[in-house]
Design a protein around this motif. Structure first.
Motif, PDB file in Angstrom:
ATOM      1  N   THR A  93     -49.582  40.300  -4.216  1.00 20.37           N
ATOM      2  CA  THR A  93     -48.775  40.993  -3.274  1.00 20.37           C
ATOM      3  C   THR A  93     -47.640  41.191  -3.704  1.00 20.37           C
ATOM      4  O   THR A  93     -46.856  40.123  -4.238  1.00 20.37           O
ATOM      5  CB  THR A  93     -48.754  39.867  -1.924  1.00 20.37           C
ATOM      6  N   LEU A  94     -47.074  42.242  -3.423  1.00 19.07           N
ATOM      7  CA  LEU A  94     -45.485  42.620  -3.911  1.00 19.07           C
ATOM      8  C   LEU A  94     -44.655  41.943  -2.952  1.00 19.07           C
ATOM      9  O   LEU A  94     -45.032  42.200  -1.710  1.00 19.07           O
ATOM     10  CB  LEU A  94     -45.384  44.064  -3.810  1.00 19.07           C
ATOM     11  N   ILE A  95     -43.639  41.216  -3.542  1.00 18.12           N
ATOM     12  CA  ILE A  95     -42.612  40.577  -2.396  1.00 18.12           C
ATOM     13  C   ILE A  95     -41.289  41.192  -3.020  1.00 18.12           C
ATOM     14  O   ILE A  95     -40.988  40.965  -4.124  1.00 18.12           O
ATOM     15  CB  ILE A  95     -42.808  38.890  -2.718  1.00 18.12           C
ATOM     16  N   GLU A  96     -40.675  41.747  -1.975  1.00 17.55           N
ATOM     17  CA  GLU A  96     -39.217  42.076  -2.416  1.00 17.55           C
ATOM     18  C   GLU A  96     -38.499  41.421  -1.579  1.00 17.55           C
ATOM     19  O   GLU A  96     -38.480  41.313  -0.310  1.00 17.55           O
ATOM     20  CB  GLU A  96     -39.159  43.659  -2.016  1.00 17.55           C
ATOM     21  N   ILE A  97     -37.174  41.196  -2.159  1.00 17.80           N
ATOM     22  CA  ILE A  97     -36.040  40.366  -1.375  1.00 17.80           C
ATOM     23  C   ILE A  97     -34.640  40.986  -1.411  1.00 17.80           C
ATOM     24  O   ILE A  97     -34.526  41.867  -2.577  1.00 17.80           O
ATOM     25  CB  ILE A  97     -36.064  38.938  -1.651  1.00 17.80           C
ATOM     26  N   TRP A  98     -33.756  40.533  -0.566  1.00 17.14           N
ATOM     27  CA  TRP A  98     -32.275  41.155  -0.532  1.00 17.14           C
ATOM     28  C   TRP A  98     -31.680  40.274   0.216  1.00 17.14           C
ATOM     29  O   TRP A  98     -32.098  39.713   1.237  1.00 17.14           O
ATOM     30  CB  TRP A  98     -32.151  42.643  -0.278  1.00 17.14           C
ATOM     31  N   GLN A  99     -30.310  40.172  -0.109  1.00 19.35           N
ATOM     32  CA  GLN A  99     -29.382  39.231   0.342  1.00 19.35           C
ATOM     33  C   GLN A  99     -28.060  39.426   0.179  1.00 19.35           C
ATOM     34  O   GLN A  99     -27.864  40.151  -0.614  1.00 19.35           O
ATOM     35  CB  GLN A  99     -30.063  37.613  -0.064  1.00 19.35           C
ATOM     36  N   ALA A 100     -27.083  38.700   1.039  1.00 19.03           N
ATOM     37  CA  ALA A 100     -25.705  38.777   0.848  1.00 19.03           C
ATOM     38  C   ALA A 100     -25.280  37.721  -0.194  1.00 19.03           C
ATOM     39  O   ALA A 100     -26.152  36.900  -0.658  1.00 19.03           O
ATOM     40  CB  ALA A 100     -24.972  38.301   2.074  1.00 19.03           C
ATOM     41  N   ASN A 101     -24.289  38.023  -0.834  1.00 21.88           N
ATOM     42  CA  ASN A 101     -23.679  36.968  -2.058  1.00 21.88           C
ATOM     43  C   ASN A 101     -23.335  35.785  -1.432  1.00 21.88           C
ATOM     44  O   ASN A 101     -23.362  35.602  -0.043  1.00 21.88           O
ATOM     45  CB  ASN A 101     -22.874  37.687  -2.911  1.00 21.88           C
ATOM     46  N   ALA A 102     -22.812  34.889  -2.206  1.00 23.07           N
ATOM     47  CA  ALA A 102     -22.300  33.447  -1.851  1.00 23.07           C
ATOM     48  C   ALA A 102     -21.163  33.470  -0.716  1.00 23.07           C
ATOM     49  O   ALA A 102     -20.936  32.848   0.039  1.00 23.07           O
ATOM     50  CB  ALA A 102     -21.916  32.616  -3.003  1.00 23.07           C
ATOM     51  N   ALA A 103     -20.509  34.699  -0.861  1.00 19.77           N
ATOM     52  CA  ALA A 103     -19.276  34.866   0.312  1.00 19.77           C
ATOM     53  C   ALA A 103     -19.697  35.543   1.580  1.00 19.77           C
ATOM     54  O   ALA A 103     -18.886  35.668   2.387  1.00 19.77           O
ATOM     55  CB  ALA A 103     -18.237  35.750  -0.360  1.00 19.77           C
ATOM     56  N   GLY A 104     -21.130  36.020   1.640  1.00 22.14           N
ATOM     57  CA  GLY A 104     -21.603  36.629   2.639  1.00 22.14           C
ATOM     58  C   GLY A 104     -21.445  38.102   2.688  1.00 22.14           C
ATOM     59  O   GLY A 104     -21.252  38.802   3.712  1.00 22.14           O
TER      60      GLY A 104
END
Lengths: 235, 174
Positions: A93-104
């Motif tokens: 299963t392909l899992i793709e992620i994205w997020q903010a950095n440590a500072a938000g």
């Protein structure tokens, strides 16, 4: 054609389209009832990504965008298993992620939050589950950030996840939260999930996954829509 | 075991899910060019916009299409934030009929403001005979059937998605 029929969304745990406390749903939620569709070939198949070449550091966000040093923030490692409702692991299963950095702050051009970008952190990654449905990402714990939904609105720390599963009925986009986050009780996106589903979006801190002198470990499993065949019948 | 609940894709998906389209420094795994137009003289384009309940084109939706017939299995993904007028466009070949059904593509729609994605289908205006006998199209109220049918202009088809209201696109519970 097999007789396998995939289960519907479990509305006991999935959020509704219209959730007025999350203001953007008001003009974007369908207003007419969904039409029930008999599953046919296109619903019982889905894209297969196993042949694609992953980059060496695609699942390591602490290393996949280095320019002049290390990314700032608290290193974490997120492990888990992708399963169906019968507990059967879902490999490939392909899992793709994205997020903010440590500072938000997100690197996305639309994000204008006045917090610094990190030149050594992109915040995007991907991996494919192994033969037992397991995945692992190294990353930086994302910061909280303000948003415009209402006065003093802040998103809790979270990582966005996109999963494909066995076919397009299994498609899932969701967010993983962290245990004990005091912002969860105020977040209309998290609270858009019915009470029975909320705990399923909170990862568990796990000392046994924590890598000494390197990164805190969190566990987060996924359960995708299952089907009517028992494990014994499944070929 | 309980299903993992859905959450919105949010406004900031592009640098992970459609990075090359949005000019981020990360390789795309999927894009909107499902077949190479230079190698396939039969290439069609499918283009359209996604409208909210106030009739405004949505600039931060992500559209995925899945085409599965006995000849091809093709996947495409396109965000609505880079092209003029917030359009999406896919390059593909026209799907073929499976078991006598009218040909179609499956569509999955994600956006900020949707806590869970929606599904629809794209049928084709020039498949008059198969559209008339298609079980799924005939299960839809007759005054809404047109919301599932792309209009044709040469090798290009137009398919707009209306999220809400009187002219709302038919969405499926699959």
């Amino acid at each position: 054609m097999s007789q396998i029929i995939y289960n519907s969304f479990d509305r006991e745990v999935h959020p509704p389209y219209l959730s007025p406390d999350y203001q953007s749903t008001v003009l974007r939620a369908p207003s007419k009832p969904l039409m029930v569709l008999k599953q046919s070939l296109s619903e019982l198949t889905g894209p297969v990504f196993g042949d694609f070449n992953l980059g060496e550091f695609d699942n390591d966000l602490t290393k996949n965008a280095l320019k002049n040093g290390q990314p700032l923030g608290e290193r974490i490692v997120v492990h888990g298993k992708v399963m169906n409702e019968n507990g059967q692991p879902i490999p490939n299963t392909l899992i793709e992620i994205w997020q903010a950095n440590a500072a938000g702050r997100y690197i996305h051009k639309v994000d204008q939050h006045d917090a610094p970008l990190d030149p050594n952190f992109l915040g995007a990654g991907r991996c494919i589950t192994d033969s037992e449905g397991n995945y692992k990402f190294y990353t930086i714990k994302p910061g909280a950030y303000p948003w415009g939904n209402h006065h003093n609105a802040w998103r809790p720390n979270h990582i966005h996840f996109s999963l494909f599963g066995a076919n397009i009925t299994n498609r899932l986009v969701t967010q993983m939260y962290f245990p004990g986050d005091p912002l969860l009780q105020y977040d209309p996106i998290f609270l858009g999930v019915p009470p029975k589903g909320r705990d399923l979006l909170i990862s568990a801190f796990d000392l046994s996954l924590t890598e000494p002198s390197f990164a805190l470990g969190y566990r987060f499993n996924f359960v995708l829509r299952g089907h009517n065949a028992t494990p014994f019948e499944r070929q | 075991m309980k299903q993992t609940p859905s959450q919105t894709v949010g406004p900031y998906f592009a640098y992970s899910l459609t990075p090359e389209q949005y000019l981020y420094d990360f390789k795309s795994y999927a894009d909107s060019v499902m077949v190479n137009p230079l190698e396939n003289p039969d290439t069609i384009t499918i283009t359209g916009k996604v409208f909210d309940g106030a009739g405004v084109p949505i600039p931060d939706a992500m559209i995925e299409v899945w085409q599965s017939d006995h000849q091809n299995q093709l996947f495409g993904r396109c965000g609505t934030g880079t092209l003029a007028d917030n359009r999406f466009v896919f390059y593909t070949t026209k799907p073929t009929s499976v078991n006598g059904q009218a040909p179609y593509l499956s569509v999955i729609i994600f956006m900020r403001g949707q806590l869970i994605h929606t599904y629809t289908r794209i049928y084709f205006e020039d498949e008059v005979t198969l559209n008339e006998t298609d079980e799924v199209l005939n299960s839809v109220p007759s005054d809404r059937k047109h919301t599932l049918i792309a209009t044709k202009n040469g090798n290009s088809y137009e398919f707009n998605i209306i999220m809400q209201g009187e002219k709302e696109t038919v969405f499926f519970d699959i």
